[in-house]
Design a protein around this motif. Structure first.
Motif, PDB file in Angstrom:
ATOM      1  N   ALA A  11       0.860  -1.179   0.005  1.00 51.99           N
ATOM      2  CA  ALA A  11      -0.018  -0.005   0.158  1.00 51.99           C
ATOM      3  C   ALA A  11       0.865   1.308  -0.027  1.00 51.99           C
ATOM      4  O   ALA A  11       0.311   2.263  -0.533  1.00 51.99           O
ATOM      5  N   PHE A  15      -2.799   6.685  -2.531  1.00 56.26           N
ATOM      6  CA  PHE A  15      -4.152   6.567  -1.611  1.00 56.26           C
ATOM      7  C   PHE A  15      -3.855   5.407  -0.738  1.00 56.26           C
ATOM      8  O   PHE A  15      -4.702   5.071  -0.054  1.00 56.26           O
ATOM      9  N   GLY A  16      -3.206   4.562  -1.202  1.00 60.83           N
ATOM     10  CA  GLY A  16      -2.729   3.149  -0.242  1.00 60.83           C
ATOM     11  C   GLY A  16      -2.718   3.250   1.105  1.00 60.83           C
ATOM     12  O   GLY A  16      -3.399   2.532   1.834  1.00 60.83           O
ATOM     13  N   THR A  17      -1.962   4.063   1.565  1.00 56.10           N
ATOM     14  CA  THR A  17      -1.642   4.297   2.988  1.00 56.10           C
ATOM     15  C   THR A  17      -2.953   4.580   3.762  1.00 56.10           C
ATOM     16  O   THR A  17      -3.148   4.359   4.788  1.00 56.10           O
ATOM     17  N   TYR A  47      -5.972   3.967   2.803  1.00 55.67           N
ATOM     18  CA  TYR A  47      -6.849   2.799   2.874  1.00 55.67           C
ATOM     19  C   TYR A  47      -6.612   1.901   4.121  1.00 55.67           C
ATOM     20  O   TYR A  47      -7.471   1.372   4.827  1.00 55.67           O
ATOM     21  N   TRP A  78      -7.394   3.230   7.298  1.00 57.04           N
ATOM     22  CA  TRP A  78      -8.926   3.391   7.443  1.00 57.04           C
ATOM     23  C   TRP A  78      -9.173   1.680   7.761  1.00 57.04           C
ATOM     24  O   TRP A  78      -9.946   1.324   8.890  1.00 57.04           O
ATOM     25  N   LYS A  79      -8.738   0.891   7.029  1.00 61.78           N
ATOM     26  CA  LYS A  79      -9.024  -0.630   7.245  1.00 61.78           C
ATOM     27  C   LYS A  79      -8.557  -1.308   8.382  1.00 61.78           C
ATOM     28  O   LYS A  79      -9.411  -1.990   9.068  1.00 61.78           O
ATOM     29  N   LYS A  88      -8.742   1.970  12.105  1.00 56.32           N
ATOM     30  CA  LYS A  88      -9.972   2.820  12.515  1.00 56.32           C
ATOM     31  C   LYS A  88     -10.234   2.760  13.937  1.00 56.32           C
ATOM     32  O   LYS A  88     -10.770   3.964  14.338  1.00 56.32           O
TER      33      LYS A  88
END
Length: 92
Positions: A74, A79-81, A83, A86-87, A90
């Motif tokens: 990622a 934008f991988g980091t 995601y 968030w995944k 969070k």
């Protein structure tokens, strides 16, 4: 440790976007290389910190190899980091 990882992940993601969306267009479209070196250096340092922290979290939280490789992959995708943060982080 998770808090530091989240901070570095966010900064690494932002630095990658700055490199791709600001520094590289300035270099190739406007022949202005003034942003390449600082943006590239910041991204490089943050990338290394991200990978080191990912490895430390893998050991601390007993991640499987699949999760660890996904987190590392990622870091090279725009934008991988964000995601990953968030995944997986969070709730923390």
């Amino acid at each position: 440790m998770v808090r530091w990882f989240k901070i570095i992940a966010t900064l690494e993601g932002i630095s990658l976007l700055v490199l791709f969306l600001v520094a590289m267009p300035m270099k190739y479209m406007f022949d202005n290389e003034s942003f390449i070196r600082p943006a590239g250096m910041a991204h490089g340092i943050l990338f290394i910190a991200y990978i080191i922290l990912a490895f430390l979290l893998k050991e601390e939280q007993n991640w499987g190899i699949k999760k660890f490789l996904l987190v590392c992959l990622a870091s090279v995708i725009p934008f991988g980091t964000f995601y990953i943060e968030w995944k997986y982080f969070k709730k923390t």
